[in-house]
Design an enzyme around this catalytic site. Structure first.
Site, PDB file in Angstrom:
ATOM      1  N   TYR A  48     -16.472  42.428 -52.627  1.00  0.00           N
ATOM      2  CA  TYR A  48     -16.111  43.855 -52.538  1.00  0.00           C
ATOM      3  C   TYR A  48     -14.953  44.109 -51.563  1.00  0.00           C
ATOM      4  O   TYR A  48     -14.420  45.211 -51.508  1.00  0.00           O
ATOM      5  CB  TYR A  48     -17.304  44.720 -52.100  1.00  0.00           C
ATOM      6  CG  TYR A  48     -18.548  44.601 -52.936  1.00  0.00           C
ATOM      7  CD1 TYR A  48     -18.531  43.964 -54.171  1.00  0.00           C
ATOM      8  CD2 TYR A  48     -19.774  45.113 -52.499  1.00  0.00           C
ATOM      9  CE1 TYR A  48     -19.684  43.844 -54.937  1.00  0.00           C
ATOM     10  CE2 TYR A  48     -20.925  44.999 -53.265  1.00  0.00           C
ATOM     11  CZ  TYR A  48     -20.868  44.356 -54.473  1.00  0.00           C
ATOM     12  OH  TYR A  48     -22.009  44.231 -55.220  1.00  0.00           O
ATOM     13  N   HIS A 106     -24.294  35.369 -55.135  1.00  0.00           N
ATOM     14  CA  HIS A 106     -23.927  36.579 -55.894  1.00  0.00           C
ATOM     15  C   HIS A 106     -24.212  36.458 -57.392  1.00  0.00           C
ATOM     16  O   HIS A 106     -24.710  37.412 -58.021  1.00  0.00           O
ATOM     17  CB  HIS A 106     -22.443  36.891 -55.649  1.00  0.00           C
ATOM     18  CG  HIS A 106     -22.072  38.304 -55.930  1.00  0.00           C
ATOM     19  ND1 HIS A 106     -21.108  38.970 -55.228  1.00  0.00           N
ATOM     20  CD2 HIS A 106     -22.519  39.207 -56.842  1.00  0.00           C
ATOM     21  CE1 HIS A 106     -20.994  40.207 -55.685  1.00  0.00           C
ATOM     22  NE2 HIS A 106     -21.830  40.370 -56.671  1.00  0.00           N
ATOM     23  N   SER A 136     -28.899  36.649 -56.773  1.00  0.00           N
ATOM     24  CA  SER A 136     -28.556  37.842 -57.542  1.00  0.00           C
ATOM     25  C   SER A 136     -28.169  37.413 -58.951  1.00  0.00           C
ATOM     26  O   SER A 136     -27.513  36.379 -59.125  1.00  0.00           O
ATOM     27  CB  SER A 136     -27.393  38.569 -56.856  1.00  0.00           C
ATOM     28  OG  SER A 136     -27.034  39.709 -57.597  1.00  0.00           O
ATOM     29  N   GLN A 156     -31.464  40.258 -56.813  1.00  0.00           N
ATOM     30  CA  GLN A 156     -30.785  41.541 -57.040  1.00  0.00           C
ATOM     31  C   GLN A 156     -30.218  41.514 -58.457  1.00  0.00           C
ATOM     32  O   GLN A 156     -29.414  40.640 -58.797  1.00  0.00           O
ATOM     33  CB  GLN A 156     -29.659  41.737 -56.020  1.00  0.00           C
ATOM     34  CG  GLN A 156     -28.948  43.064 -56.263  1.00  0.00           C
ATOM     35  CD  GLN A 156     -27.848  43.418 -55.262  1.00  0.00           C
ATOM     36  OE1 GLN A 156     -26.766  43.837 -55.653  1.00  0.00           O
ATOM     37  NE2 GLN A 156     -28.126  43.281 -53.979  1.00  0.00           N
ATOM     38  N   LEU A 185     -27.934  53.865 -61.297  1.00  0.00           N
ATOM     39  CA  LEU A 185     -27.661  55.158 -61.955  1.00  0.00           C
ATOM     40  C   LEU A 185     -26.881  54.954 -63.250  1.00  0.00           C
ATOM     41  O   LEU A 185     -26.385  55.929 -63.833  1.00  0.00           O
ATOM     42  CB  LEU A 185     -26.876  56.072 -60.997  1.00  0.00           C
ATOM     43  CG  LEU A 185     -27.483  56.214 -59.590  1.00  0.00           C
ATOM     44  CD1 LEU A 185     -26.617  57.112 -58.714  1.00  0.00           C
ATOM     45  CD2 LEU A 185     -28.911  56.753 -59.678  1.00  0.00           C
ATOM     46  N   LYS A 226     -24.680  53.670 -55.379  1.00  0.00           N
ATOM     47  CA  LYS A 226     -23.415  53.854 -54.649  1.00  0.00           C
ATOM     48  C   LYS A 226     -23.115  55.346 -54.623  1.00  0.00           C
ATOM     49  O   LYS A 226     -23.277  56.043 -55.636  1.00  0.00           O
ATOM     50  CB  LYS A 226     -22.294  53.092 -55.353  1.00  0.00           C
ATOM     51  CG  LYS A 226     -20.928  53.297 -54.720  1.00  0.00           C
ATOM     52  CD  LYS A 226     -20.019  54.120 -55.598  1.00  0.00           C
ATOM     53  CE  LYS A 226     -18.680  54.384 -54.937  1.00  0.00           C
ATOM     54  NZ  LYS A 226     -17.861  55.319 -55.755  1.00  0.00           N
ATOM     55  N   GLY A 228     -20.028  57.875 -53.027  1.00  0.00           N
ATOM     56  CA  GLY A 228     -18.853  58.121 -52.207  1.00  0.00           C
ATOM     57  C   GLY A 228     -18.871  59.579 -51.773  1.00  0.00           C
ATOM     58  O   GLY A 228     -18.416  59.942 -50.679  1.00  0.00           O
ATOM     59  N   ASN A 236     -29.342  61.788 -53.069  1.00  0.00           N
ATOM     60  CA  ASN A 236     -30.022  60.519 -53.357  1.00  0.00           C
ATOM     61  C   ASN A 236     -31.076  60.158 -52.310  1.00  0.00           C
ATOM     62  O   ASN A 236     -31.887  59.260 -52.527  1.00  0.00           O
ATOM     63  CB  ASN A 236     -28.997  59.392 -53.504  1.00  0.00           C
ATOM     64  CG  ASN A 236     -28.068  59.643 -54.679  1.00  0.00           C
ATOM     65  OD1 ASN A 236     -28.307  60.536 -55.493  1.00  0.00           O
ATOM     66  ND2 ASN A 236     -26.993  58.866 -54.779  1.00  0.00           N
TER      67      ASN A 236
HETATM   68  P1  NAP Z   1     -24.341  53.220 -59.593  1.00  0.00           P
HETATM   69  O1  NAP Z   1     -24.894  53.218 -58.226  1.00  0.00           O
HETATM   70  O2  NAP Z   1     -25.273  53.087 -60.752  1.00  0.00           O
HETATM   71  O3  NAP Z   1     -23.459  54.507 -59.877  1.00  0.00           O
HETATM   72  C1  NAP Z   1     -22.465  54.945 -58.978  1.00  0.00           C
HETATM   73  C2  NAP Z   1     -21.820  56.169 -59.603  1.00  0.00           C
HETATM   74  O4  NAP Z   1     -22.786  57.222 -59.663  1.00  0.00           O
HETATM   75  C3  NAP Z   1     -20.648  56.684 -58.792  1.00  0.00           C
HETATM   76  O5  NAP Z   1     -19.674  57.132 -59.705  1.00  0.00           O
HETATM   77  C4  NAP Z   1     -21.243  57.839 -58.007  1.00  0.00           C
HETATM   78  O6  NAP Z   1     -20.288  58.863 -57.734  1.00  0.00           O
HETATM   79  C5  NAP Z   1     -22.273  58.363 -59.005  1.00  0.00           C
HETATM   80  N1  NAP Z   1     -23.371  59.058 -58.319  1.00  0.00           N
HETATM   81  C6  NAP Z   1     -24.024  58.691 -57.183  1.00  0.00           C
HETATM   82  N2  NAP Z   1     -24.969  59.579 -56.859  1.00  0.00           N
HETATM   83  C7  NAP Z   1     -24.918  60.549 -57.802  1.00  0.00           C
HETATM   84  C8  NAP Z   1     -25.618  61.766 -57.984  1.00  0.00           C
HETATM   85  N3  NAP Z   1     -26.590  62.126 -57.147  1.00  0.00           N
HETATM   86  N4  NAP Z   1     -25.302  62.537 -59.056  1.00  0.00           N
HETATM   87  C9  NAP Z   1     -24.317  62.180 -59.911  1.00  0.00           C
HETATM   88  N5  NAP Z   1     -23.600  61.030 -59.789  1.00  0.00           N
HETATM   89  C10 NAP Z   1     -23.900  60.233 -58.738  1.00  0.00           C
HETATM   90  O7  NAP Z   1     -23.231  52.037 -59.775  1.00  0.00           O
HETATM   91  P2  NAP Z   1     -22.731  50.739 -59.006  1.00  0.00           P
HETATM   92  O8  NAP Z   1     -21.804  51.058 -57.914  1.00  0.00           O
HETATM   93  O9  NAP Z   1     -22.283  49.798 -60.076  1.00  0.00           O
HETATM   94  O10 NAP Z   1     -24.069  50.075 -58.394  1.00  0.00           O
HETATM   95  C11 NAP Z   1     -24.544  50.333 -57.101  1.00  0.00           C
HETATM   96  C12 NAP Z   1     -24.340  49.142 -56.176  1.00  0.00           C
HETATM   97  O11 NAP Z   1     -24.960  47.961 -56.669  1.00  0.00           O
HETATM   98  C13 NAP Z   1     -22.877  48.707 -56.008  1.00  0.00           C
HETATM   99  O12 NAP Z   1     -22.136  49.643 -55.234  1.00  0.00           O
HETATM  100  C14 NAP Z   1     -23.071  47.361 -55.381  1.00  0.00           C
HETATM  101  O13 NAP Z   1     -23.409  47.496 -53.990  1.00  0.00           O
HETATM  102  C15 NAP Z   1     -24.260  46.814 -56.181  1.00  0.00           C
HETATM  103  N6  NAP Z   1     -23.854  45.958 -57.334  1.00  0.00           N
HETATM  104  C16 NAP Z   1     -24.225  44.639 -57.310  1.00  0.00           C
HETATM  105  C17 NAP Z   1     -23.848  43.794 -58.359  1.00  0.00           C
HETATM  106  C18 NAP Z   1     -24.271  42.356 -58.319  1.00  0.00           C
HETATM  107  O14 NAP Z   1     -23.762  41.562 -59.134  1.00  0.00           O
HETATM  108  N7  NAP Z   1     -25.180  41.976 -57.435  1.00  0.00           N
HETATM  109  C19 NAP Z   1     -23.122  44.282 -59.454  1.00  0.00           C
HETATM  110  C20 NAP Z   1     -22.787  45.642 -59.462  1.00  0.00           C
HETATM  111  C21 NAP Z   1     -23.179  46.463 -58.407  1.00  0.00           C
HETATM  112  P3  NAP Z   1     -19.591  59.032 -56.274  1.00  0.00           P
HETATM  113  O15 NAP Z   1     -19.175  57.662 -55.817  1.00  0.00           O
HETATM  114  O16 NAP Z   1     -18.480  59.980 -56.558  1.00  0.00           O
HETATM  115  O17 NAP Z   1     -20.607  59.638 -55.332  1.00  0.00           O
END
Ligand code: NAP
Length: 257
Positions: A48, A106, A136, A156, A185, A226, A228, A236
């Site tokens: 990241y 990872h 993960s 994970q 999400l 996630k 921002g 959340n």
């Molecule tokens: P996510 O958490 O499913 O979705 C993030 C999106 O949802 C962003 O656009 C965010 O907008 C929006 N959001 C957040 N809260 C919300 C709410 N209350 N209402 C409406 N929209 C909302 O997606 P992700 O970032 O892919 O997954 C989360 C984390 O998992 C990553 O950041 C990372 O740390 C981890 N990850 C790990 C792997 C792995 O291979 N281990 C792969 C992918 C992800 P805003 O940002 O504008 O608030």
């Protein structure tokens, strides 16, 4: 207010904060706000390119390091004797900490690299670099092999209402492992889901809050959304003043049937 998932003597703050794409000054601002409203579990990775941002923000928060639960992940190209420990040392330097709470492989690589990666995780645990170790994106078969070599604490994986992870959830619950749910999400898609919106109306919550609570009512499952946006980060966290009925939990499970 953050709650905790208890596994053995470990208490894992839930929900965690996903930080993919939270970089630079903007990222620092979001993470700093998240900490100020109670997030203590922060998920980062070498991939990241924001470990430095996470490290600075945690340090500048003035909150004791021991109160955080910080996860980082090592990329498969570093699952080698030469690269792995120095990669972890680099993470620690960027995170401004002597240790991470949870160190993960990872992604799985081939069988030999996974086995070596698992041995190297254990080495980092024994050096005190990682309090807990895990993987993960591992399948059950890969997880079984890793668990034979080291005390794996976590897998994970991608998990949200549109992915059926029943077998993995059952496996991790049976073996008292943490299942961290990434992309919980579905990158924001859950917020416009008609079923989740209808349930939200019933409980006085948003569709996203319904999805997050659905994870938290599954034993040992920790979502790491996630956020921002400050409004999202607050929303959340506001998931501890209601409970989804058994029947409505099933309605959400049916979205991936
Ligand atoms: P996510 O958490 O499913 O979705 C993030 C999106 O949802 C962003 O656009 C965010 O907008 C929006 N959001 C957040 N809260 C919300 C709410 N209350 N209402 C409406 N929209 C909302 O997606 P992700 O970032 O892919 O997954 C989360 C984390 O998992 C990553 O950041 C990372 O740390 C981890 N990850 C790990 C792997 C792995 O291979 N281990 C792969 C992918 C992800 P805003 O940002 O504008 O608030």
């Amino acid at each position: 207010m953050q709650e905790y998932i208890t596994i053995g003597k470990e208490k894992v703050p839930a929900p965690g904060l996903g930080t993919y794409q939270l970089t630079g000054k903007e990222g620092e601002k979001s993470i700093s706000f998240a900490i100020s409203i109670g997030y203590r579990h922060i998920d980062t990775a070498q991939f990241y390119r924001n470990e430095e941002v996470v490290g600075n923000t945690v340090k500048n928060s003035g909150i004791a390091r021991k109160d955080f639960f910080i996860t980082t992940k090592i990329w498969p190209t570093d699952f080698t004797k030469k690269n792995f420990v120095p990669a972890v040392e680099q993470s620690l330097k960027k995170l401004k900490s002597d240790y991470v709470d949870l160190l993960l492989l990872h992604w799985p690589a081939d069988e030999a690299a996974n086995a070596l990666g698992t041995d190297l995780l254990l080495e980092c645990h024994e050096k005190g670099y990682a309090r807990l170790i895990g993987v993960s994106n591992f399948t059950i078969a890969q997880l079984e092999k890793a668990r034979k070599k080291a005390p794996v604490f976590c897998n994970q994986i991608e998990y949200h209402p549109y992915i059926n992870q029943h077998e993995m959830v059952k496996y991790t619950q049976k073996h008292e492992l943490l299942l961290t749910a990434y992309t919980p999400l579905a990158r924001g898609k859950v917020n416009t889901d008609p079923t989740l919106i209808a349930l939200g109306k019933k409980y006085g919550k948003t569709a996203t809050q319904i999805a997050l609570k659905w994870f938290l009512q599954q034993k040992n499952v920790c979502p790491i959304p996630k956020g921002g946006n400050e409004k999202h980060l607050i929303e959340n966290m506001q998931v501890f003043d209601f409970e989804i009925s058994k029947e409505d939990m099933q309605t959400i499970f049916n979205l991936s049937a």
